[in-house]
Design an enzyme around this catalytic site. Structure first.
Site, PDB file in Angstrom:
ATOM      1  N   VAL A   1      24.078   6.567   9.012  1.00 36.14           N
ATOM      2  CA  VAL A   1      24.649   7.921   8.906  1.00 36.14           C
ATOM      3  C   VAL A   1      24.172   8.778  10.081  1.00 36.14           C
ATOM      4  O   VAL A   1      24.927   9.530  10.690  1.00 36.14           O
ATOM      5  CB  VAL A   1      24.204   8.579   7.568  1.00 36.14           C
ATOM      6  CG1 VAL A   1      24.703  10.008   7.477  1.00 36.14           C
ATOM      7  CG2 VAL A   1      24.666   7.767   6.374  1.00 36.14           C
TER       8      VAL A   1
ATOM      9  N   ARG B   1      23.367  -2.256  10.035  1.00 35.68           N
ATOM     10  CA  ARG B   1      24.649  -1.549  10.141  1.00 35.68           C
ATOM     11  C   ARG B   1      24.449  -0.264  10.922  1.00 35.68           C
ATOM     12  O   ARG B   1      23.337   0.093  11.278  1.00 35.68           O
ATOM     13  CB  ARG B   1      25.147  -1.197   8.749  1.00 35.68           C
ATOM     14  CG  ARG B   1      24.087  -0.387   8.028  1.00 35.68           C
ATOM     15  CD  ARG B   1      24.570   0.281   6.772  1.00 35.68           C
ATOM     16  NE  ARG B   1      23.456   0.669   5.924  1.00 35.68           N
ATOM     17  CZ  ARG B   1      22.765   1.792   6.036  1.00 35.68           C
ATOM     18  NH1 ARG B   1      23.055   2.676   6.965  1.00 35.68           N
ATOM     19  NH2 ARG B   1      21.756   2.065   5.231  1.00 35.68           N
TER      20      ARG B   1
ATOM     21  N   HIS C   1       8.743   9.142   8.307  1.00 33.83           N
ATOM     22  CA  HIS C   1       9.692   8.027   8.369  1.00 33.83           C
ATOM     23  C   HIS C   1      10.279   8.052   9.783  1.00 33.83           C
ATOM     24  O   HIS C   1      10.972   8.993  10.155  1.00 33.83           O
ATOM     25  CB  HIS C   1      10.794   8.217   7.320  1.00 33.83           C
ATOM     26  CG  HIS C   1      11.909   7.211   7.413  1.00 33.83           C
ATOM     27  ND1 HIS C   1      12.217   6.320   6.418  1.00 33.83           N
ATOM     28  CD2 HIS C   1      12.795   6.965   8.411  1.00 33.83           C
ATOM     29  CE1 HIS C   1      13.235   5.557   6.797  1.00 33.83           C
ATOM     30  NE2 HIS C   1      13.612   5.939   8.013  1.00 33.83           N
TER      31      HIS C   1
ATOM     32  N   LYS D   1       0.855  -1.176   0.000  1.00 32.24           N
ATOM     33  CA  LYS D   1       0.000   0.000   0.000  1.00 32.24           C
ATOM     34  C   LYS D   1       0.894   1.231   0.000  1.00 32.24           C
ATOM     35  O   LYS D   1       1.884   1.284   0.725  1.00 32.24           O
ATOM     36  CB  LYS D   1      -0.868  -0.031   1.276  1.00 32.24           C
ATOM     37  CG  LYS D   1      -1.794   1.137   1.441  1.00 32.24           C
ATOM     38  CD  LYS D   1      -3.055   0.968   0.621  1.00 32.24           C
ATOM     39  CE  LYS D   1      -3.860   2.261   0.588  1.00 32.24           C
ATOM     40  NZ  LYS D   1      -4.751   2.299  -0.587  1.00 32.24           N
TER      41      LYS D   1
HETATM   42  P1  ADP Z   1      15.273   2.119   0.088  1.00 29.90           P
HETATM   43  O1  ADP Z   1      15.946   0.948   0.725  1.00 29.90           O
HETATM   44  O2  ADP Z   1      15.347   2.100  -1.407  1.00 29.90           O
HETATM   45  O3  ADP Z   1      15.695   3.421   0.684  1.00 29.90           O
HETATM   46  P2  ADP Z   1      12.818   1.993   1.704  1.00 29.90           P
HETATM   47  O4  ADP Z   1      11.929   0.832   1.762  1.00 29.90           O
HETATM   48  O5  ADP Z   1      13.687   2.270   2.897  1.00 29.90           O
HETATM   49  O6  ADP Z   1      13.712   1.907   0.361  1.00 29.90           O
HETATM   50  O7  ADP Z   1      11.982   3.281   1.412  1.00 29.90           O
HETATM   51  C1  ADP Z   1      12.592   4.529   1.166  1.00 29.90           C
HETATM   52  C2  ADP Z   1      11.577   5.648   1.274  1.00 29.90           C
HETATM   53  O8  ADP Z   1      10.524   5.443   0.302  1.00 29.90           O
HETATM   54  C3  ADP Z   1      10.863   5.722   2.615  1.00 29.90           C
HETATM   55  O9  ADP Z   1      11.588   6.447   3.580  1.00 29.90           O
HETATM   56  C4  ADP Z   1       9.592   6.444   2.188  1.00 29.90           C
HETATM   57  O10 ADP Z   1       9.873   7.809   1.990  1.00 29.90           O
HETATM   58  C5  ADP Z   1       9.269   5.837   0.825  1.00 29.90           C
HETATM   59  N1  ADP Z   1       8.375   4.650   0.960  1.00 29.90           N
HETATM   60  C6  ADP Z   1       8.753   3.356   1.090  1.00 29.90           C
HETATM   61  N2  ADP Z   1       7.672   2.537   1.219  1.00 29.90           N
HETATM   62  C7  ADP Z   1       6.561   3.331   1.146  1.00 29.90           C
HETATM   63  C8  ADP Z   1       5.139   3.101   1.213  1.00 29.90           C
HETATM   64  N3  ADP Z   1       4.622   1.892   1.362  1.00 29.90           N
HETATM   65  N4  ADP Z   1       4.317   4.188   1.117  1.00 29.90           N
HETATM   66  C9  ADP Z   1       4.833   5.444   0.958  1.00 29.90           C
HETATM   67  N5  ADP Z   1       6.149   5.717   0.888  1.00 29.90           N
HETATM   68  C10 ADP Z   1       7.021   4.695   0.977  1.00 29.90           C
END
Ligand code: ADP
Length: 448
Positions: free
Chosen positions: A294, A291, A208, A201
């Site tokens: 930052v 890990r 975050h 979704k």
């Molecule tokens: P990556 O490892 O590529 O950084 P993440 O799963 O940590 O990917 O997600 C990175 C960012 O993408 C999150 O901090 C958020 O801003 C956005 N994001 C990820 N999943 C969702 C989601 N289900 N709905 C809305 N935004 C998302």
């Protein structure tokens, strides 16, 4: 305890690890590419070894060169920092097979959490709340469509091996699904050599929020609260703060306990970060980073602990130096990532730093490997420093941040410093009223 540690990284994080080692009476070995011969991490370390040409694949990612450097110098353990080989399960395994210690979790845990599909399935099984979506990888458009129909649009297609926001596509409606699915898959294949994708979704305006954990090999597991990393550009964090302006004490305790239970069940070792999206008072797991992050200094600032020191203690078989009930968060901390980039276009700006002056004073920490006369090489990440400020409360922290940022001088290259000065006077930011899309909208509205 180790006598000598090799630091398999560069820049500010190599310095950060070196500093912890020095305070613990451990000797350090720096490694560097030919482009980094004059870098500060090389100057400060007890010894250094050149491991290859400028390209990271041939130097900082060169596993045989790193193992040889350990053998040459007698280093017993490797600290990977963040980025480069820090989440590479094969590297952790090779290090162990050579009778050396990888300062981090086991190769199995890195592998388990490195695949976002297995990470999510595992966390769900361990009672951690997840974003609604497919039960695992989806094989084709029809399967993705079935999931999307069930959870409702908009949905997000994500790469199982994803990182840095790549292999991700937002799908607003059914007609867009097939194209998004195919392009996410192609990008995932090209970037990570793995085209598995899954569907979840798409949350519209979440924050975050991530929880820091540390676990030792004696059953000790603690959490060190949260960091709010909602200020992002292209899914990359720009500024982080702790505590989150959006979280109340009850929710903090509740999610902290859920995470601890999961980490205990996993038998995880070392530092880790469980990343969540947070919307309407609910947490949704997205991924775990196995890990040091930052942004770890904001946690260190409010809890008064040294996370790198804990990593090293844990890797050498010692116990955590604190228990959960000995940890109290004090005040507020904010970190700004300073990049050598144009503050409007974000184009990288490597080159000679003619003059560098670091801010100082009460509650101000700078993690940077810059010095006057240093030439920032064009081959690596553009992060040149982190400004971390601590205050008794968020207001004090913000005042100190404005003051400290105004003292920063980096002549000769462009930096993102001026962008922060504008951000600090924005009412929404000052009120802590933002979400993961806020910064991009603000940049668009403020002439980028
Ligand atoms: P990556 O490892 O590529 O950084 P993440 O799963 O940590 O990917 O997600 C990175 C960012 O993408 C999150 O901090 C958020 O801003 C956005 N994001 C990820 N999943 C969702 C989601 N289900 N709905 C809305 N935004 C998302």
């Amino acid at each position: 305890m180790f006598d000598k540690i090799l630091i398999a990284n560069r820049g500010e994080i190599a310095l950060r690890v070196h500093r912890a080692c020095q305070e613990m009476g451990i000797k350090t070995v720096a490694v560097h590419s030919t482009a980094d011969a004059d870098a500060m991490h090389v100057r400060l370390a007890d010894e250094s070894v050149c491991i290859g040409p400028p390209s990271a694949t041939q130097s900082y990612l060169n596993v045989p060169a790193l193992i040889t450097a350990c053998e040459l110098t007698g280093a017993e353990a490797i600290h990977p920092g963040y980025g480069f080989l820090s989440e590479n399960a094969n590297f952790a395994q090779i290090v162990a097979e050579h009778g050396l210690t990888f300062i981090g979790p086991t190769a199995d845990h890195i592998r388990l959490m490195g695949d976002k599909v297995t990470a999510k399935v595992t966390m769900k099984r361990l009672g951690v709340p997840c974003v609604p979506g497919s039960e695992g990888a989806v094989e084709d458009v029809a399967e993705a469509e079935a999931v999307a129909n069930e959870i409702g649009y908009p949905v997000l297609i994500k790469a199982a091996s994803g990182g840095g926001g790549r292999g991700m596509r937002v799908v607003a409606k059914r007609e867009e699904l097939a194209d998004a699915f195919n392009s996410a898959r192609a990008e995932a294949k090209a970037s990570f050599g793995d085209d598995s994708v899954y569907v979840e979704k798409y949350l519209s305006l979440p924050r975050h929020i991530e929880i820091q954990v540390v676990a030792d090999s004696h059953g000790g597991v603690v959490h060190l609260g949260e960091r709010d990393c909602s200020l992002q550009r292209r899914h990359q964090k720009i500024l982080e703060e702790a505590p989150s302006p959006a979280l109340n004490a009850d929710d903090r305790v509740k999610i902290g306990n859920q995470v601890i239970t999961a980490i205990q069940e996993l038998g995880y070792l070392g530092v880790g970060t469980i990343e969540f999206l947070y919307e309407n008072g609910r947490f949704y797991f997205i991924e775990m980073n196995t890990r040091l992050q930052v942004e770890h200094p904001v946690t260190e600032a409010i809890y008064g602990v040294d996370l790198v020191r804990e990593q090293i203690r844990i890797a050498s078989g010692q116990k955590l130096s604190f228990a959960q009930d000995e940890l109290t968060a004090n005040g507020h901390a904010i970190e700004c990532r300073i990049n050598a980039e144009n503050p409007k276009t974000f184009a990288p700006s490597p080159g000679l730093v003619k003059h560098y002056h670091a801010p100082g004073g009460l509650g101000v920490r700078i993690d940077s490997a810059l010095y006057s006369g240093y030439k920032i090489p064009p081959h690596y990440d553009s992060l040149i420093g982190k400004l971390i400020v601590h205050g008794r409360n968020r207001n004090e922290c913000l005042m100190r941040l404005r003051r400290a940022m105004s003292e920063l001088v980096v002549d000769g290259v462009e930096t993102t410093g001026p962008l922060f000065q504008r951000l600090f006077s924005d009412a929404d930011f000052v009120n802590g009223d933002y979400h993961i899309h806020w910064l991009e909208r603000w940049l668009a509205a403020n002439g980028k």
